[in-house]
Design a protein around this motif. Structure first.
Motif, short mmCIF file in Angstrom:
data_model
loop_
_atom_site.label_atom_id
_atom_site.label_comp_id
_atom_site.label_asym_id
_atom_site.label_seq_id
_atom_site.Cartn_x
_atom_site.Cartn_y
_atom_site.Cartn_z
N MET A 58 62.29 86.67 150.37
CA MET A 58 60.96 86.42 150.92
C MET A 58 59.99 87.47 150.38
O MET A 58 60.23 88.68 150.52
CB MET A 58 60.99 86.47 152.44
CG MET A 58 59.63 86.38 153.09
SD MET A 58 58.69 84.91 152.68
CE MET A 58 59.67 83.63 153.45
N ARG A 60 56.44 89.01 150.76
CA ARG A 60 55.33 89.10 151.70
C ARG A 60 54.75 90.50 151.69
O ARG A 60 55.49 91.48 151.65
CB ARG A 60 55.80 88.75 153.12
CG ARG A 60 54.72 88.81 154.17
CD ARG A 60 55.21 88.32 155.52
NE ARG A 60 54.12 88.19 156.46
CZ ARG A 60 54.24 87.67 157.67
NH1 ARG A 60 55.42 87.21 158.08
NH2 ARG A 60 53.20 87.57 158.47
N LYS A 141 55.33 94.41 157.82
CA LYS A 141 55.40 94.30 156.36
C LYS A 141 54.02 94.22 155.73
O LYS A 141 53.86 94.51 154.54
CB LYS A 141 56.23 93.07 155.96
CG LYS A 141 57.72 93.22 156.26
CD LYS A 141 58.50 92.03 155.77
CE LYS A 141 59.99 92.20 156.03
NZ LYS A 141 60.78 91.03 155.55
N THR A 142 53.03 93.80 156.49
CA THR A 142 51.67 93.73 155.96
C THR A 142 50.80 94.87 156.47
O THR A 142 49.59 94.88 156.25
CB THR A 142 51.02 92.38 156.32
OG1 THR A 142 50.94 92.24 157.74
CG2 THR A 142 51.80 91.23 155.74
N GLU A 162 46.25 89.60 152.56
CA GLU A 162 47.65 89.43 152.89
C GLU A 162 48.19 88.20 152.16
O GLU A 162 47.46 87.23 151.96
CB GLU A 162 47.82 89.25 154.41
CG GLU A 162 47.40 90.47 155.21
CD GLU A 162 47.64 90.30 156.70
OE1 GLU A 162 48.34 89.34 157.08
OE2 GLU A 162 47.12 91.12 157.48
N LYS A 164 51.90 85.70 151.33
CA LYS A 164 53.26 85.34 151.71
C LYS A 164 53.68 84.09 150.94
O LYS A 164 52.93 83.11 150.90
CB LYS A 164 53.35 85.07 153.22
CG LYS A 164 54.73 84.65 153.72
CD LYS A 164 54.68 84.36 155.21
CE LYS A 164 56.04 83.89 155.72
NZ LYS A 164 55.98 83.56 157.18
N LEU A 171 52.87 81.32 146.09
CA LEU A 171 52.06 82.31 146.80
C LEU A 171 50.58 81.99 146.54
O LEU A 171 50.16 81.85 145.39
CB LEU A 171 52.42 83.71 146.29
CG LEU A 171 51.78 84.94 146.92
CD1 LEU A 171 52.73 86.13 146.75
CD2 LEU A 171 50.44 85.26 146.26
#
Length: 235
Positions: A58, A60, A141-142, A162, A164, A171
Motif C-alpha cells: 500500500m 500512502r 502515515k500522512t 495527501e 493513496k 494514485l
C-alpha cells in the motif's frame, strides 16, 4: 463508451492521445489543451506496479508542495484543551474534543482536512464512517495524527497534498492550479514524484512507475513517457 463535448474533442485534436510525452512537455500540453473558463486544477494519475490488496504494498503518504495548491484549505483539529491554543495560533479553522466530534455527528462537514492528537483517536474513531469515505480520517502515515498540531496545521494550510493508491493500483493527486503556469506545476510534480518514489515498497516487483498522465479538471489527459521521469527529477 464515454461521450465528450465538442470543446473537449477540439482540445484532444491538438495532439495524438496515444503518444507519450516527456514530463515537462506533458504538463505544458495539458495547459495548452485547457478550455474551461475557470481556474482548473491540474491533476496527475500514476499507475504503480503494486498490488494494494497486500498491506505491505500500500502506497500512502503526504508531501508539502513548494507552490501550494492554490486554494484555501479549511482545517480542523481534534485535540484536548491544552492543545487548542497551539492549533488556533497555527491557523486551524476549528478545534475541540468531544464537542467537535458531536458537531460532526450532527452532520457538520465544512472542512477539507482533519488533524488529531493521538490521545483523541478513540473519539475520532466514532465518526470514522463519516470521515473515511471522504478521505478526511486522520492517519499517522500522512502526518495528520500528531501531538505537533501547530506544525501539522501550518503544513496543510501551506499546501500539502495527501495521496493513496486505489484498488486498481492508481494514485491520483492534484499538483496545483492552471494559473500557476508550467514551471511552478513542474516544481510541485517533482516534489510529489520524489515522495512517491521514496515510498516504493520493497516487496513490489517489476516496474514501479508503469504509466502516468496529466490533465486539467475538464481537459483531456496527456500521457507521460515514464522513461523520462528520472531525467525530469534530476533536473
Amino acid at each position: 463508451m464515454t461521450k465528450h463535448g465538442k470543446n473537449y474533442n477540439k482540445a484532444s485534436e491538438g495532439f495524438d492521445a496515444s503518444q507519450r510525452f516527456a514530463v515537462a512537455d506533458a504538463v505544458k500540453l495539458a495547459l495548452e489543451s485547457s478550455f474551461a473558463k475557470f481556474d482548473e486544477t491540474v491533476d496527475v494519475a500514476i499507475n504503480l506496479g503494486v498490488d494494494p490488496k497486500y498491506s505491505d504494498q500500500m502506497v500512502r503518504g503526504a508531501v508539502p508542495l513548494p507552490n501550494g495548491l492554490g486554494k484555501t484549505i479549511r482545517v480542523i483539529v481534534f485535540c484536548k484543551t491544552d492543545k487548542e491554543a497551539e492549533a488556533r495560533d497555527a491557523g486551524a479553522d476549528e478545534c475541540g474534543g468531544d464537542d467537535l466530534v458531536e458537531k460532526i455527528k450532527g452532520g457538520w462537514m465544512d472542512f477539507d482536512s482533519a488533524i488529531a492528537t493521538p490521545d483523541m483517536m478513540a473519539k475520532v474513531g466514532q465518526i470514522g464512517r463519516m470521515l473515511g469515505p471522504r478521505g478526511l480520517m486522520p492517519n499517522a502515515k500522512t502526518g495528520t495524527v500528531t501531538f505537533n498540531v501547530g506544525d501539522a496545521v501550518r503544513e496543510v494550510k501551506a499546501g500539502r497534498v495527501e495521496f493513496k493508491v486505489d484498488k486498481a493500483g492508481i494514485l491520483h493527486a492534484p499538483i496545483g492550479k492552471k494559473s500557476f503556469g508550467a514551471e511552478k506545476l513542474c516544481q510541485n510534480l517533482t516534489a510529489l514524484l520524489d515522495a512517491v518514489n521514496r515510498l516504493k515498497p520493497s516487496t513490489a516487483k517489476g516496474t514501479y512507475l508503469k504509466a502516468m498522465a496529466v490533465a486539467t479538471t475538464m481537459g483531456p489527459g496527456v500521457k507521460v513517457d515514464t522513461l523520462t521521469i528520472r531525467k525530469f527529477l534530476e533536473g
